[in-house]
Structure formats: structure tokens, C-alpha cells
Design a protein around this motif. Structure first.
Motif, PDB file in Angstrom:
ATOM      1  N   UNK A 108     -57.302   9.455  88.384  1.00 26.78           N
ATOM      2  CA  UNK A 108     -56.462  10.455  87.730  1.00 26.78           C
ATOM      3  C   UNK A 108     -57.187  10.999  86.511  1.00 26.78           C
ATOM      4  N   UNK A 109     -57.000  12.283  86.217  1.00 23.00           N
ATOM      5  CA  UNK A 109     -57.589  12.857  85.012  1.00 23.00           C
ATOM      6  C   UNK A 109     -56.696  12.651  83.805  1.00 23.00           C
ATOM      7  N   UNK A 110     -55.587  11.940  83.975  1.00 17.14           N
ATOM      8  CA  UNK A 110     -54.840  11.456  82.829  1.00 17.14           C
ATOM      9  C   UNK A 110     -55.656  10.387  82.117  1.00 17.14           C
ATOM     10  N   UNK A 111     -55.158   9.936  80.969  1.00 22.10           N
ATOM     11  CA  UNK A 111     -55.916   8.975  80.164  1.00 22.10           C
ATOM     12  C   UNK A 111     -55.019   7.825  79.731  1.00 22.10           C
ATOM     13  N   UNK A 112     -55.653   6.759  79.292  1.00 23.72           N
ATOM     14  CA  UNK A 112     -54.937   5.523  78.988  1.00 23.72           C
ATOM     15  C   UNK A 112     -55.780   4.701  78.009  1.00 23.72           C
ATOM     16  N   UNK A 113     -55.179   4.253  76.901  1.00 24.36           N
ATOM     17  CA  UNK A 113     -56.007   3.547  75.931  1.00 24.36           C
ATOM     18  C   UNK A 113     -56.210   2.080  76.266  1.00 24.36           C
ATOM     19  N   UNK A 114     -55.732   1.634  77.428  1.00 26.02           N
ATOM     20  CA  UNK A 114     -56.184   0.346  77.954  1.00 26.02           C
ATOM     21  C   UNK A 114     -57.707   0.362  78.111  1.00 26.02           C
ATOM     22  N   UNK A 115     -58.252   1.574  78.230  1.00 25.37           N
ATOM     23  CA  UNK A 115     -59.705   1.750  78.331  1.00 25.37           C
ATOM     24  C   UNK A 115     -60.434   1.119  77.155  1.00 25.37           C
ATOM     25  N   UNK A 116     -59.800   1.091  75.997  1.00 30.31           N
ATOM     26  CA  UNK A 116     -60.456   0.514  74.815  1.00 30.31           C
ATOM     27  C   UNK A 116     -60.635  -0.994  74.973  1.00 30.31           C
ATOM     28  N   UNK A 117     -59.655  -1.660  75.577  1.00 37.10           N
ATOM     29  CA  UNK A 117     -59.821  -3.084  75.872  1.00 37.10           C
ATOM     30  C   UNK A 117     -60.975  -3.296  76.849  1.00 37.10           C
ATOM     31  N   UNK A 118     -61.064  -2.395  77.839  1.00 43.14           N
ATOM     32  CA  UNK A 118     -62.092  -2.549  78.871  1.00 43.14           C
ATOM     33  C   UNK A 118     -63.498  -2.261  78.353  1.00 43.14           C
ATOM     34  N   UNK A 119     -63.606  -1.667  77.184  1.00 38.79           N
ATOM     35  CA  UNK A 119     -64.924  -1.496  76.583  1.00 38.79           C
ATOM     36  C   UNK A 119     -65.446  -2.807  75.992  1.00 38.79           C
ATOM     37  N   UNK A 120     -64.551  -3.792  75.838  1.00 37.14           N
ATOM     38  CA  UNK A 120     -64.929  -5.072  75.241  1.00 37.14           C
ATOM     39  C   UNK A 120     -64.942  -6.218  76.252  1.00 37.14           C
ATOM     40  N   UNK A 121     -64.121  -6.124  77.283  1.00 33.45           N
ATOM     41  CA  UNK A 121     -64.013  -7.190  78.270  1.00 33.45           C
ATOM     42  C   UNK A 121     -63.870  -6.579  79.663  1.00 33.45           C
ATOM     43  N   UNK A 122     -64.293  -7.299  80.699  1.00 31.75           N
ATOM     44  CA  UNK A 122     -64.015  -6.831  82.063  1.00 31.75           C
ATOM     45  C   UNK A 122     -62.517  -6.893  82.340  1.00 31.75           C
ATOM     46  N   UNK A 123     -62.082  -6.120  83.304  1.00 33.17           N
ATOM     47  CA  UNK A 123     -60.665  -6.128  83.632  1.00 33.17           C
ATOM     48  C   UNK A 123     -60.320  -5.044  84.638  1.00 33.17           C
ATOM     49  N   UNK A 124     -59.028  -4.869  84.860  1.00 27.89           N
ATOM     50  CA  UNK A 124     -58.583  -3.927  85.883  1.00 27.89           C
ATOM     51  C   UNK A 124     -57.196  -3.405  85.537  1.00 27.89           C
ATOM     52  N   UNK A 125     -57.016  -2.127  85.797  1.00 31.47           N
ATOM     53  CA  UNK A 125     -55.766  -1.404  85.549  1.00 31.47           C
ATOM     54  C   UNK A 125     -55.262  -0.887  86.891  1.00 31.47           C
ATOM     55  N   UNK A 126     -54.078  -1.311  87.305  1.00 35.07           N
ATOM     56  CA  UNK A 126     -53.571  -0.969  88.636  1.00 35.07           C
ATOM     57  C   UNK A 126     -52.341  -0.089  88.534  1.00 35.07           C
ATOM     58  N   UNK A 127     -52.039   0.587  89.630  1.00 37.40           N
ATOM     59  CA  UNK A 127     -50.838   1.419  89.739  1.00 37.40           C
ATOM     60  C   UNK A 127     -49.823   0.738  90.648  1.00 37.40           C
ATOM     61  N   UNK A 128     -48.578   0.820  90.252  1.00 34.17           N
ATOM     62  CA  UNK A 128     -47.454   0.267  91.012  1.00 34.17           C
ATOM     63  C   UNK A 128     -46.530   1.400  91.405  1.00 34.17           C
ATOM     64  N   UNK A 129     -46.294   1.566  92.701  1.00 37.72           N
ATOM     65  CA  UNK A 129     -45.466   2.675  93.171  1.00 37.72           C
ATOM     66  C   UNK A 129     -44.090   2.681  92.535  1.00 37.72           C
ATOM     67  N   UNK A 130     -43.665   3.856  92.061  1.00 37.00           N
ATOM     68  CA  UNK A 130     -42.347   3.998  91.440  1.00 37.00           C
ATOM     69  C   UNK A 130     -41.380   4.793  92.310  1.00 37.00           C
ATOM     70  N   UNK A 131     -41.820   5.149  93.528  1.00 35.79           N
ATOM     71  CA  UNK A 131     -40.946   5.904  94.416  1.00 35.79           C
ATOM     72  C   UNK A 131     -41.201   7.394  94.318  1.00 35.79           C
TER      73      UNK A 131
END
Length: 389
Positions: free
Chosen positions: A329-352
Motif C-alpha cells: 500500500x502507498x499508505x504509511x505507518x510509523x511502525x516502520x520506525x521500529x523496523x528500522x531498529x529491529x526485524x519484524x513484520x506488519x500484517x493486515x487483518x481483514x475487516x470485511x
């Protein structure tokens, strides 16, 4: 779906928490009531609770066994400055502010997981529950990091989740690599020489220069960016003049740039500045381009951690209900700042279905309460997968 029976039995309680949060939304760094509620529940369940992390953030720590493994699970808490158009009983009680992105649901799901794991503690290691403030453009993740988050809570990896309208309930979307874009905001001031509209030859018109610049900026992506790289440049504001017969002295442009890779993010800004310099020279005006502080980097999932999330989601809903490698997505999310320091993953959960105003940042949006036990069970499943005893 393999929803944990104990969590399913708490569905009504999770709905009550979620709707209470929805009725009392708070903007970024103002989440005092929300933080108090989160902290009080975590304390009641026996977690070690840290308040005021990154101003209004809350962190709960839960340990079991002897392993030194430590993971972070993150939910966002803030609302948006949007006037809610819904009429249901749990609509916002704060004029001009609402949970239009589902952070109330994210908080409730992580709380549901924290309660279950505190009662069972059938894992080996340390769980850090991160309730982050100010995701919506105010840099709450950066504030927590600046407040010593990684030094105080030495997680080895960190994980996030966001509801996704348009994706059916019961499905997960997981993407290794870039999942959301960077987001930067720019301001451009064009200074010319004002004058009489009947004598434009005696002026240096910042409006004409601005119009040329708006058109030229469309070439940043179309002619300067690799077609296989995702990027966006959008001018969203053009302000100049206040009279019919006066060429104004100045014009202002504002907008946003987005990119899926750090290198493209930096190159996009360099191309924008170069165009400003060229238009200034061509039209005899002065152009100052400023990139605002606090932009978000791209959200990039590390492949190894994404595979762990895939395994946890698959165990919960089956492989057929896990969409792997979705388009970012071309939207943005500041969880990205955590991922600049540690490995990790951001997932999507269907909302209908997203029809009928249930899209993100819409005044008719509401989080789907059917997701509460599913999201809480996912967090538990992921904790068990990563910290198997």
C-alpha cells in the motif's frame, strides 16, 4: 478458525472495551484516558506496567520460563481529527474526533491477548506489549524510541497488525519486504514580484511559476523513477492571491511524497528540489522547498519474521485464508520506525467489505467486532510460535 475457547468466551468483554475506546477517542499524545484504561487492565492481570513511554505510551511486560528470547507486540491507540457521522450508541462523544482507523480495535485485541497470556503463561521468554501513542502523523513510535524503548525493553523482534477493509473477515495479508510506503510532507514558497494584473510584464508572477511547477512535479515519478519502483508525488494545496486585479507577491504549494524504498524516497526529494531550481530560473522567481520533519520511512517486513507470522496465521485460519505477498500500500505507518531498529513484520487483518463508508479514515468507519477474538488469538498464536516452551 482455531479461535481459543477462553478468548471466544471473552468476546463480549472485548466488545465492551473496544466500544468504550471508540466512544472516547483521543488524538496523538493526548491519549491519557486510553492509557489509563490500558495500564489499569494490564496491572489487574499481573503484568509489569510502564506508563508514559513516549509521552502517553504504555508498555506491559510478561515473563515466563527461563529463555532470554524477547519479542514485542504493538498496537496503536490514537484517533483522528474527523467528525464521526455514525449514529450508533458507541459513537464518539468528543466532537471532531473519532476512531476512524480501527486503533480502538487494535488496542482491544492486544489487551485480549495480554489477558490470556497472563493467565496461562504457556510460553518461554519475555513478551513486551506495546501500546503506542500518536501513530497518525505525529510520530509516536519515534517518541517511544527516543524515550529509550529498545534500551528499556530489549526486544529481539517486533510485530504489528492493522485491520484492512475490503479484505474478508477471517483472512490475513502478509507481505515480505515493503508493505507500506514512506510518507513525507513538503512546503514550497514561491516569491516573485507582485503587480497590477493589467500589466503582467512589470511583475514576476509566482502563480504562473507555481502552475508550471505543479505540472513539472508529475515527471518526478513518470520520468525520473524506475517504473518498477513505487513512488508518488502529490501537490495537495495551492495558495496565492486574494484579489481579482492583483498579481500576488507569493504563492505556496504543499503536498506529500511516498516511496517503497529508502533510496527512492531520497531520490524523489532530490528530483523535486532540482525542478524547483529550474522553474525558479526559468520564471525569474525565488523558490524555497522545505521537507517537513517527522516523515515516516517505508514499512519493510523482514522475510524471516514474515514467515513466522505466516505460520501463526496459517495455524489459526488455514493456508487458504492467508494471502501471501500482497501488493504494498502507498499508505504509511510509523511502525516502520521500529523496523528500522529491529526485524519484524506488519500484517493486515481483514475487516470485511469496505463499502458503505467502512473504509479507513472515513466518518462512517467502525471496526468490525467479529475480529476481536480472531486478532487476540493471532497474537497468542504468534507468541506461542516464537516463544515455544
Amino acid at each position: 478458525m482455531q479461535i481459543l475457547p477462553e478468548i471466544a468466551a471473552r468476546h463480549a468483554a472485548l466488545i465492551e472495551i473496544r466500544r468504550d475506546l471508540h466512544a472516547h477517542p483521543e488524538l496523538g499524545f493526548e491519549e491519557t484516558r486510553t492509557a489509563d484504561l490500558v495500564a489499569s487492565l494490564l496491572e489487574r492481570w499481573g503484568l509489569e506496567v510502564h506508563r508514559g513511554v513516549g509521552q502517553t505510551g504504555v508498555v506491559g511486560v510478561l515473563r515466563a520460563g527461563t529463555s532470554e528470547r524477547c519479542i514485542g507486540l504493538r498496537a496503536d491507540m490514537d484517533a483522528l481529527p474527523i467528525a464521526e457521522a455514525n449514529l450508533f450508541a458507541h459513537r464518539s462523544q468528543h466532537t471532531g474526533c473519532m476512531h476512524a482507523c480501527g486503533h480502538d480495535g487494535h488496542t482491544a485485541m492486544l489487551l485480549g491477548a495480554a489477558e490470556y497470556l497472563a493467565q496461562h503463561r504457556n510460553f518461554d521468554g519475555c513478551l513486551v506489549f506495546v501500546f503506542q501513542p500518536a501513530e497518525e502523523g505525529r510520530g509516536g513510535a519515534s517518541a517511544m524510541i527516543a524515550d529509550g524503548f529498545f534500551e528499556r525493553f530489549p526486544v529481539q523482534s517486533i510485530y504489528g497488525l492493522h485491520n484492512w477493509p475490503g479484505m474478508p473477515v477471517g483472512r490475513f495479508g502478509i507481505t515480505p519486504g515493503p508493505v507500506m510506503a514512506s510518507a513525507d510532507r513538503f512546503d514550497i514558497l514561491i516569491t516573485g514580484h507582485g503587480g497590477h494584473a493589467a500589466m503582467p510584464n512589470l511583475a514576476a508572477d509566482p502563480l504562473v511559476a507555481g502552475a508550471a511547477l505543479v505540472g513539472a512535479l508529475q515527471t518526478v515519478v513518470a520520468r525520473n523513477t524506475d517504473p518498477l519502483d513505487g513512488a508518488v508525488v502529490s501537490v495537495t494545496r495551492f495558495q496565492a492571491g486574494d484579489a481579482y486585479n492583483v498579481i500576488p507577491h507569493q504563492a505556496r504549494l504543499c503536498g506529500t511524497t511516498r516511496a517503497l524504498r529508502r533510496e527512492v524516497r531520497e531520490a524523489t526529494w532530490q528530483h523535486l528540489q532540482r525542478l524547483c531550481d529550474g522553474i525558479a530560473a526559468a520564471y525569474g522567481v525565488k523558490i524555497e522547498a522545505k521537507l517537513n520533519e517527522g516523515g515516516y520511512p517505508p514499512t519493510v517486513n523482514t522475510p524471516f519474521e514474515a514467515e513466522h507470522c505466516r505460520a501463526a496465521a496459517t495455524a489459526l485460519v488455514g493456508a487458504d485464508n492467508v494471502d501471501w505477498g500482497l501488493r504494498p500500500s502507498m499508505g504509511a505507518e510509523d511502525f516502520s520506525c521500529f523496523l528500522e531498529h529491529r526485524p519484524g513484520c506488519y500484517v493486515w487483518l481483514g475487516n470485511g467489505p469496505g463499502e458503505g463508508g467502512c473504509t479507513l479514515h472515513n466518518p462512517h468507519y467502525d471496526f468490525n467486532d467479529d475480529n476481536l477474538p480472531l486478532g487476540a488469538s493471532y497474537w497468542v498464536q504468534l507468541a506461542h510460535h516464537l516463544l515455544a516452551s
